[in-house]
Design a protein around this motif. Sequence first.
Motif, PDB file in Angstrom:
ATOM      1  N   ILE A  78       0.853  -1.194   0.000  1.00  0.00           N
ATOM      2  CA  ILE A  78       0.000   0.000   0.000  1.00  0.00           C
ATOM      3  C   ILE A  78       0.885   1.239   0.000  1.00  0.00           C
ATOM      4  O   ILE A  78       1.730   1.420   0.883  1.00  0.00           O
ATOM      5  CB  ILE A  78      -0.944   0.009   1.217  1.00  0.00           C
ATOM      6  N   THR A  79       0.695   2.089  -0.995  1.00  0.00           N
ATOM      7  CA  THR A  79       1.489   3.317  -1.109  1.00  0.00           C
ATOM      8  C   THR A  79       0.688   4.563  -0.777  1.00  0.00           C
ATOM      9  O   THR A  79       1.266   5.604  -0.451  1.00  0.00           O
ATOM     10  CB  THR A  79       2.029   3.461  -2.538  1.00  0.00           C
ATOM     11  N   HIS A  80      -0.648   4.479  -0.873  1.00  0.00           N
ATOM     12  CA  HIS A  80      -1.511   5.639  -0.675  1.00  0.00           C
ATOM     13  C   HIS A  80      -2.724   5.250   0.173  1.00  0.00           C
ATOM     14  O   HIS A  80      -3.127   4.081   0.189  1.00  0.00           O
ATOM     15  CB  HIS A  80      -2.012   6.185  -2.013  1.00  0.00           C
ATOM     16  N   VAL A  81      -3.296   6.243   0.838  1.00  0.00           N
ATOM     17  CA  VAL A  81      -4.530   6.054   1.601  1.00  0.00           C
ATOM     18  C   VAL A  81      -5.505   7.147   1.187  1.00  0.00           C
ATOM     19  O   VAL A  81      -5.134   8.319   1.093  1.00  0.00           O
ATOM     20  CB  VAL A  81      -4.265   6.119   3.122  1.00  0.00           C
ATOM     21  N   GLY A  82      -6.758   6.769   0.931  1.00  0.00           N
ATOM     22  CA  GLY A  82      -7.795   7.726   0.549  1.00  0.00           C
ATOM     23  C   GLY A  82      -8.823   7.872   1.651  1.00  0.00           C
ATOM     24  O   GLY A  82      -9.331   6.882   2.179  1.00  0.00           O
ATOM     25  N   LEU A  83      -9.137   9.118   2.005  1.00  0.00           N
ATOM     26  CA  LEU A  83     -10.025   9.415   3.135  1.00  0.00           C
ATOM     27  C   LEU A  83     -10.977  10.550   2.776  1.00  0.00           C
ATOM     28  O   LEU A  83     -10.566  11.545   2.167  1.00  0.00           O
ATOM     29  CB  LEU A  83      -9.191   9.825   4.360  1.00  0.00           C
ATOM     30  N   VAL A  84     -12.232  10.418   3.189  1.00  0.00           N
ATOM     31  CA  VAL A  84     -13.188  11.526   3.136  1.00  0.00           C
ATOM     32  C   VAL A  84     -13.171  12.208   4.498  1.00  0.00           C
ATOM     33  O   VAL A  84     -13.407  11.556   5.518  1.00  0.00           O
ATOM     34  CB  VAL A  84     -14.606  11.019   2.807  1.00  0.00           C
ATOM     35  N   HIS A  85     -12.891  13.510   4.512  1.00  0.00           N
ATOM     36  CA  HIS A  85     -12.834  14.229   5.790  1.00  0.00           C
ATOM     37  C   HIS A  85     -14.225  14.371   6.398  1.00  0.00           C
ATOM     38  O   HIS A  85     -14.471  13.957   7.527  1.00  0.00           O
ATOM     39  CB  HIS A  85     -12.193  15.607   5.575  1.00  0.00           C
ATOM     40  N   HIS A  86     -15.151  14.956   5.639  1.00  0.00           N
ATOM     41  CA  HIS A  86     -16.526  15.111   6.123  1.00  0.00           C
ATOM     42  C   HIS A  86     -17.430  14.254   5.249  1.00  0.00           C
ATOM     43  O   HIS A  86     -17.659  14.555   4.086  1.00  0.00           O
ATOM     44  CB  HIS A  86     -16.952  16.577   6.060  1.00  0.00           C
ATOM     45  N   GLU A  87     -17.934  13.190   5.820  1.00  0.00           N
ATOM     46  CA  GLU A  87     -18.810  12.258   5.116  1.00  0.00           C
ATOM     47  C   GLU A  87     -20.248  12.771   5.225  1.00  0.00           C
ATOM     48  O   GLU A  87     -20.967  12.474   6.180  1.00  0.00           O
ATOM     49  CB  GLU A  87     -18.660  10.859   5.727  1.00  0.00           C
TER      50      GLU A  87
END
Length: 376
Positions: free
Chosen positions: A141-150
């Motif tokens: 895993i090289t990257h992580v994707g996140l939604v700040h405000h869902e």
Amino acid sequence: MSSASIPAGRQDRLVLLNPGPVNVHEDVRAAMASPDQCHREPEAAALMSRVREKATRITGGDERHTSVLLAGSGTAALEAAFSSIVPADGRILILDNGNYGERLWRIVDVHGIPHVRMEFGWCNPIDVDAVDRALAADPSITHVGLVHHETSTGQLNPLREIGEVVARHGRQLAVDAISSLGSEELDMAADHIDWCVGTANKCLEGLPGVSFVTASRERLDALASVRPGTFYLDLYGHYISQDRKHAPLFTPALQVMTALEEALDRALAEGVVGRGRRYLALAERIRAGLAERGVRFLLPVGRRANSVTNVYVPDGMAYQELHDGLKAEGYVVYSTQEQLVGVFRVANMGQLGESDVDGFLAAFDRVVAKYTDTRW
């Protein structure tokens, strides 16, 4: 807006309580009437440079960072980022606890980008320790994707804690800040954000049609070795054209960009902390009023963002009845996705005041009374 599109009895404006687009300041709207111009002329290049710099500042970026502008909604910038940043030998971990986390997964999936999807369930918080364990267990895993405000649930995810974990493992963090940027605290350096995606028409209080990706120049320069995943949304191509050639790669939405500059000026003058306080005061007024009316909330106190409140439709009526009744009174609310049938959203982004909230609550009483025996 023509008078024919405004509900009877409301000849001034619709109060938009949906989570974007929002009611904007009259100066932002007036900026849309900027003169016609050619996008290849120096004045257009100067506008683009100013907006890029101001967008970078609103993310907490400094001289090491810059922003890349895209003509399109926030999803366009998301797709540009998530289809461009993962190299052929990389892999991205998508953290999913709502509709917009699922959207990140759909973007990487449709582009055939190697990925892992961690589903925590709608309304559930992201388990930071689980993220830590997943990164420790999988060096691919090289990257992580996140939604700040869902916004599908109104939940604010733990950006700083996740950023610290991702940075400690030496991976890159890509953040969907579309519904948080401008009102929730966010800082490229302090939160260890490598890629930040924003849009004009939510908490920045601009108009739809321009979005952007903010990153360090080092990260953007490194994309030279990554094969683009799309033609129009090639993030590196847009960066090189805007930053080195001082020209847009394709035709930009110049009038919308002019309005965004006005909105950014207002946002920077108010400050993220100041806007966050203004939004929170309105959210608390909405929540207190709905609590007095016995409305059930989707999330507990402490996990809600400052700009959206998700609540259940009162017993005895359907969402569409509530929506249509409120719109006839001049107020627009928003449904949630099909996973949360019977839940609706009341947003307080944009140029709203206490009188708008009080008017909404009074209209809510009148509409609900038509379908139930409740008398507040």
